[in-house]
Every structure is written in C-alpha cells, then in structure tokens.
Design an enzyme around this catalytic site. Sequence first.
Site, PDB file in Angstrom:
ATOM      1  N   HIS A  74      -2.473  24.810  58.512  1.00  0.00           N
ATOM      2  CA  HIS A  74      -1.606  23.746  59.003  1.00  0.00           C
ATOM      3  C   HIS A  74      -0.828  24.216  60.229  1.00  0.00           C
ATOM      4  O   HIS A  74      -0.800  25.401  60.556  1.00  0.00           O
ATOM      5  CB  HIS A  74      -0.621  23.299  57.916  1.00  0.00           C
ATOM      6  CG  HIS A  74      -1.238  22.435  56.870  1.00  0.00           C
ATOM      7  ND1 HIS A  74      -1.945  22.954  55.802  1.00  0.00           N
ATOM      8  CD2 HIS A  74      -1.276  21.088  56.722  1.00  0.00           C
ATOM      9  CE1 HIS A  74      -2.377  21.960  55.041  1.00  0.00           C
ATOM     10  NE2 HIS A  74      -1.991  20.818  55.572  1.00  0.00           N
ATOM     11  N   LYS A 101       5.022  23.488  59.410  1.00  0.00           N
ATOM     12  CA  LYS A 101       4.975  23.212  57.970  1.00  0.00           C
ATOM     13  C   LYS A 101       5.789  24.270  57.228  1.00  0.00           C
ATOM     14  O   LYS A 101       5.649  25.466  57.477  1.00  0.00           O
ATOM     15  CB  LYS A 101       3.535  23.184  57.463  1.00  0.00           C
ATOM     16  CG  LYS A 101       3.418  22.725  56.011  1.00  0.00           C
ATOM     17  CD  LYS A 101       1.981  22.407  55.643  1.00  0.00           C
ATOM     18  CE  LYS A 101       1.865  21.961  54.192  1.00  0.00           C
ATOM     19  NZ  LYS A 101       2.632  20.730  53.921  1.00  0.00           N
TER      20      LYS A 101
END
Length: 265
Positions: free
Chosen positions: A153, A157
């Site tokens: 990600h 995040k």
Amino acid sequence: MKIAIAGASGRMGRMLIETVLNDPAATLSGALVRSGSAHLGQDAGAFLGKPTGVLLTDDIERVFAESDYLIDFTRPDGTLQHLEAAQRHNVKMVIGTTGFDNAQKAQLRAAGDKIGVVFASNMSVGVNVTLKLLEFAAKHFATGYDIEIIEAHHRHKVDAPSGTALTMGEVIAGALGRNLDDCAVYGREGVTGERDPSTIGFSAIRGGDIVGDHTVLFAGTGERIEITHKSSSRLSYAQGSLRAVHFLENHQAGFFDMQDVLGLR
C-alpha cells in the site's frame, strides 16, 4: 438516497463524493471532516469544480439529522463515534474503515440490532470475488503447500497488515479449520528456524502511491500458485460502497458484509 460521507477531505472521501454525485439515485447530504480541519467550510465539490451547496463540517449531529446513510472510511475511533450517532438518528452505515480490534468489531456487530450496517475490510467487487477463490483454493491446497500473504500500500497507510490481507487470512484459515489468531506469523527476522507448515505468513510493503496490491502464495514442492488482486484506483472501493448503500435500502437493520451485498454466501 440521502448519503453523507465521513473523512470527506481525504483521498477516499473525495472519490466517494464524486461517485455519489454521479449516481442519479443519490443525493450528497453531508460531508464530515475532523474538528480543526483546514478544509472546514469549503464546498464538498470544490475539488471537482462542481459546487454542491454542501459544506465540509464537523457538526456530526446536523449531518446525521439530514441523512439516511453514512459511508465511513476513516479511523476506528472516529467510526465508532459516528456509529453511536447513527443509532440515535436511525442512519444506516457502510463502513470501510480498517484497524478495528476484536472488541470494536463486536460494537459494529451489535449496532446491527438497531440499524443496517455493511462492514467490509475491502468494498471492491473484485476483492470479494477473490475471497471466494481463496476459500476454494485453500481447501484443495490444505496439505503440502505453504501459505503466504503479501500486501502493498501507499506510504500514508497507518495499519499493517491491511484489513484486506487479514480478511484473506481469516477466509483461508476458516477453510482449513484453523483460527488465524493461532496460526498467523507477521514478518520474520533473525534465526527463525524452519517454517511451520501450519502457519499463514504475512508481509507488508509500504511505499509511494500504491493503492492496494494483495497476493496469496500457495507454495508447494515443484510448483506454486499465486492469486493476486491489484487496485489501480480507489474507484472500485467507492463503487462497491454505493452497491452496499443500495443493498441497505431493503434492510432496516442487520449486520452485513460485501459477501452479502454481492450474493456470494
């Protein structure tokens, strides 16, 4: 359908606003941001060049009083605050927030006694079909195959492994008759010894602007099978969220996930 968006100034919030504005059956009824946000008072559609008359606000009570649904992709503490207000105002919720602990998840389930709630770690149709594929694969690779889940990600995040990766692990563990809490291994370092074949491994990558990549590796002797889902845009999450809202039109109360919304049970 009068739909409000939580976390309206963020990347996901803006994608949700755009998706709601493009749905002829939906009306944007509110746009929540956290108290002290620099975006307070701005038009919710300003980033699109489309004035909506809906201003970004931290007035939770007013937004809930004017809405039938809230879509929430924020943080656990904020989502639970919204959930409490939703029950008082009889507002249904679609929740894509990740990072809940087991006690917090129990609060989400309990809210389903009063209002309609759809909660999923990933709202993408593709991811939820992938979960069914993983369930099927795990049952056939129950012995002789090591299972590893690799996710990637963007740098912003804050939780790891991702909620989607954990859901994949839960689906696989359930198909194998195991409890993920007992068999998960999160990262490896140093002299770890040989791999325990009953474990499910997790690896998390963070960098750049990666929207979300998930691969489950079934590694056997002489072969390996990889099942991968890659997101190139948050649009798939937003579109899935709108499908969840439409699903809740026919459910006054109850606790559901995207498997229910898509009829994949």
